[in-house]
Design an enzyme around this catalytic site. Structure first.
Site, PDB file in Angstrom:
ATOM      1  N   MET A 165       0.797  -1.231   0.000  1.00  0.00           N
ATOM      2  CA  MET A 165       0.000   0.000   0.000  1.00  0.00           C
ATOM      3  C   MET A 165       0.828   1.279   0.000  1.00  0.00           C
ATOM      4  O   MET A 165       0.287   2.364  -0.191  1.00  0.00           O
ATOM      5  CB  MET A 165      -0.961   0.015   1.201  1.00  0.00           C
ATOM      6  N   TYR A 166       2.151   1.184   0.188  1.00  0.00           N
ATOM      7  CA  TYR A 166       2.959   2.393   0.163  1.00  0.00           C
ATOM      8  C   TYR A 166       2.961   2.969  -1.254  1.00  0.00           C
ATOM      9  O   TYR A 166       3.452   2.344  -2.195  1.00  0.00           O
ATOM     10  CB  TYR A 166       4.392   2.121   0.602  1.00  0.00           C
ATOM     11  N   SER A 167       2.405   4.166  -1.375  1.00  0.00           N
ATOM     12  CA  SER A 167       2.267   4.830  -2.676  1.00  0.00           C
ATOM     13  C   SER A 167       1.580   3.926  -3.695  1.00  0.00           C
ATOM     14  O   SER A 167       1.927   3.906  -4.875  1.00  0.00           O
ATOM     15  CB  SER A 167       3.632   5.275  -3.208  1.00  0.00           C
TER      16      SER A 167
END
Length: 350
Positions: free
Chosen positions: A54-56
């Site tokens: 889910m990071y970026s």
């Protein structure tokens, strides 16, 4: 640089790991610069890289995948799954369906055939933990992941997961990744003792307390709420809020302490978590080469008992000066229906 084996996994990691939550659109958007930072970290002896789907929105995993071309065998690679990756009820959580689908997406973005450590990013109370442990065990059997762990789980959730694994003959969580800093010491009360009891590796995140221990935010100084982390969560940085004012007061004491032992505040902050016997490694998340170099200096800093005693005086053990997890709350706290009886049943029955 010290090396330890994550509980039961046979995976050795450096005393400080590289976390990539600030690479990509929400942090450093320059892929080339991010790759150079990762390479520099590896050249300094870091051998563990942690990211999440889910990071970026997957961009961070893509950057890591590019950076590790030709160096994959030298790195312990970790990522996470749980948060929504799109619209609809089936594109997130800890269900068998979602984990099977999303691990394949992570493998593609990371350009690898296997993930060394696959972590469940947060608890999911809509999915039985037995289902989650079962699918993770299947992925180990298939060779897609080497080991699995959890991230930011309360102590009781970790205990339940271990009991279910033992009862059902399933593989168990081998690691936990909690927030831990001088300003957020809550895990010392139960999470760390539980992890020690079960022989789990512990990879702590946010040693700089969302930036408060960088020295950038000082009492009486200007705090721009329109840029950086402050723009994402202004309530965490607004000095007019009593909780934030209290953090700024503590920062002044810690700046003085750091100066007295000849180090910077970030160096003190990064050195603190690894002093705990229950901590395996500390994850750092630099956005620039300068930040990486500054944080790595904390790797060689050993805090003596007098310094740790002074930290205990400033922030008592087991104390959180703020809630370190700003993206998840236990459903029993977020849902009022779980905390209140029906109106007709609230009166005492005599």
């Amino acid at each position: 640089m010290r090396y330890r084996v994550l509980g039961g996994t046979g995976i050795e990691v450096s005393a400080h790991c590289l976390g990539t939550m600030m690479f990509g659109a929400v942090g450093n958007p320059d892929h080339g610069d991010c790759i150079r930072i990762i390479h520099a970290a590896l050249d300094h002896g870091i051998n563990f890289v942690d990211t999440a789907d889910m990071y970026s929105a997957g961009e961070s995993e893509e950057i890591v995948g590019k950076a590790l071309r030709g160096r994959r065998d030298d790195v312990v690679l970790a990522t996470k799954v749980h948060f929504r990756m799109g619209e609809g009820p089936n594109r997130g959580g800890n269900s068998r369906r979602w984990i099977i689908k999303e691990v394949e997406e992570s493998l593609k973005r990371l350009q690898t055939d296997w993930i060394d450590l696959y972590q469940i990013h947060r608890p999911d109370h809509t999915t039985d933990i037995e289902e989650t442990l079962s699918v993770l065990g299947d992925l180990v059997q298939q060779g897609k992941i080497r080991a699995f762990g959890c991230s930011t789980f309360p102590a009781e959730e970790i205990v339940e997961a271990h009991h279910v694994a033992e009862r059902r003959g399933l593989r168990r969580f081998r690691t936990e990744q909690p927030p831990y800093s001088i300003l957020a010491r809550g895990i010392e009360a139960s999470v760390l003792p539980v992890c020690q009891r079960y022989g789990m590796g512990v990879l702590t995140w946010s040693p700089l307390a969302s930036g408060f221990l960088t020295g950038r935010y000082r009492k009486g100084g200007p705090i721009d709420l329109s840029t950086g982390r402050a723009a994402l969560t202004p309530a965490r940085f607004d000095p007019s809020i009593p909780e934030n004012a209290a953090k700024l007061d503590v920062v002044e004491e810690l700046v003085e302490l750091a100066a007295s032992i000849g180090c910077t505040l970030p160096e003190l902050a990064v050195a603190f978590p690894v002093a705990h016997p229950g901590v395996t490694s500390v994850i750092i998340g630099p956005r620039t080469m300068e930040q990486l170099e500054a944080l790595l200096k904390g790797a060689s800093l050993t805090l003596d008992d007098a310094t740790l005693d002074r930290i205990d005086e400033i922030v008592p053990p087991g104390t959180n000066l703020y809630s370190p997890d700003g993206v998840w709350r236990p459903p029993v706290l977020a849902d009022t229906a779980r905390r209140r009886r029906p109106l007709t049943d609230r009166a005492a029955r005599l």
